[in-house]
Design a protein around this motif. Structure first.
Motif, short mmCIF file in Angstrom:
data_model
loop_
_atom_site.label_atom_id
_atom_site.label_comp_id
_atom_site.label_asym_id
_atom_site.label_seq_id
_atom_site.Cartn_x
_atom_site.Cartn_y
_atom_site.Cartn_z
N VAL A 149 0.86 -1.18 0.00
CA VAL A 149 0.00 0.00 0.00
C VAL A 149 0.90 1.23 0.00
N ALA A 153 -1.41 6.56 1.02
CA ALA A 153 -2.78 6.06 0.98
C ALA A 153 -3.10 5.44 2.33
N ILE A 182 -10.78 5.20 1.99
CA ILE A 182 -9.34 5.33 1.84
C ILE A 182 -9.06 6.76 1.38
N TYR A 184 -6.15 9.24 -0.11
CA TYR A 184 -4.88 9.09 -0.82
C TYR A 184 -4.49 10.42 -1.47
N ASP A 186 -2.63 12.09 -4.69
CA ASP A 186 -2.25 11.73 -6.06
C ASP A 186 -0.92 12.37 -6.46
N LEU A 245 -7.23 0.27 -7.90
CA LEU A 245 -6.37 0.86 -6.88
C LEU A 245 -5.01 1.25 -7.46
N LYS A 248 -5.04 4.56 -9.29
CA LYS A 248 -5.00 5.72 -8.39
C LYS A 248 -3.72 5.76 -7.56
N ILE A 250 -2.88 3.84 -5.26
CA ILE A 250 -3.16 3.49 -3.87
C ILE A 250 -2.34 2.26 -3.47
#
Length: 257
Positions: A149, A153, A182, A184, A186, A245, A248, A250
């Motif tokens: 992960v 995130a 979640i 996060y 970017d 995910l 993104k 994540i």
């Protein structure tokens, strides 16, 4: 000739000064300082803290009327002893106060969770962690790839749907099902919130709990915990979740060493 003037205990004076500024209703004003000047100091310090709280917890501020909000800010200002001198860490100190010191049965039942939710956006926006980049992924052969992960995130779980709370929606009872989100950051350093399913939340937990996690081992653990009769279906569904995910950033998938 020795100076006959008594020595001043500056530490004691500082404590008197701070006590009055924190709570002038319960502490005497220090001797030798004009009342108007002390009131000015008091107002300056309190206004700075109150303004910082209002700026970082706008939803809470709008949910409470002026009297309720000022009473909450004053209670924090008077009783919580911050461990950090930095204004940027006041929101985290406020959460610590709500969690460990605040005792008011009239508070909204979701106050702590909402404060944490509002704090997260600011905390992640200034987090010093570096983003990680995904390799070009061959999804057909991705099961043995390593997965983690992103440090930018953060999976979150709340009893209340904190992302929906507003002056028009004030739930006083937690729903049966918790809320999973979640948050996060970017590549443009913008912070986003995404509502996720319990299964996706558990998948992210599993990945975080295992330093050498692979795509296959993570999905298999979720399938086993769910006692699903068709683990392959869970794995195929999980791959589709991971694709979103990854898009993104994540989760980060890299080729095995």
């Amino acid at each position: 000739m020795r100076n006959s003037r008594p020595k001043v205990d500056f530490k004691a004076k500082q404590l008197e000064f701070a006590a009055y500024i924190r709570d002038p209703d319960r502490n005497p004003m220090p001797l030798g300082i004009k009342k108007k000047r002390m009131q000015m100091y008091r107002q300056l310090f309190f206004n700075n803290v109150e303004g910082f709280l209002a700026g970082n917890f706008p939803v809470i501020r709008h949910l409470l009327n002026d009297q309720q909000w000022l009473a909450l800010a004053q209670d924090f200002f008077a009783h919580h002893h911050c461990s950090s001198p930095y204004f940027s860490e006041i929101p985290e100190e406020f959460i610590d106060y709500l969690q460990n010191e605040r005792q008011n049965l009239d508070d909204l039942p979701f106050l702590l969770e909402l404060a944490h939710y509002e704090w997260v956006e600011m905390a992640l926006s200034i987090a010093k962690d570096n983003s990680l980049e995904n390799d070009a992924i061959d999804w057909a052969n991705s099961l043995h790839s390593n997965i983690q992960v992103s440090p930018l995130a953060w999976p979150l779980a709340y009893s209340f749907p904190v992302h929906k709370i507003s002056p028009q929606f004030v739930p006083l009872t937690a729903p049966i099902s918790p809320t999973f989100l979640i948050v996060y950051r970017d590549k443009s350093d913008d912070v986003h919130f995404l509502e996720i399913t319990p299964t996706t939340y558990r998948l992210l937990e599993v990945i975080q709990e295992n330093a050498n996690a692979t795509v296959e081992s993570s999905l298999m653990q979720v399938a086993q915990e769910a006692q699903h009769s068709n683990p392959e279906l869970i794995i195929n569904t999980g791959i589709q979740i991971l694709k979103g995910l990854v898009d993104k950033n994540i989760v980060v998938i890299t080729r095995p060493n």
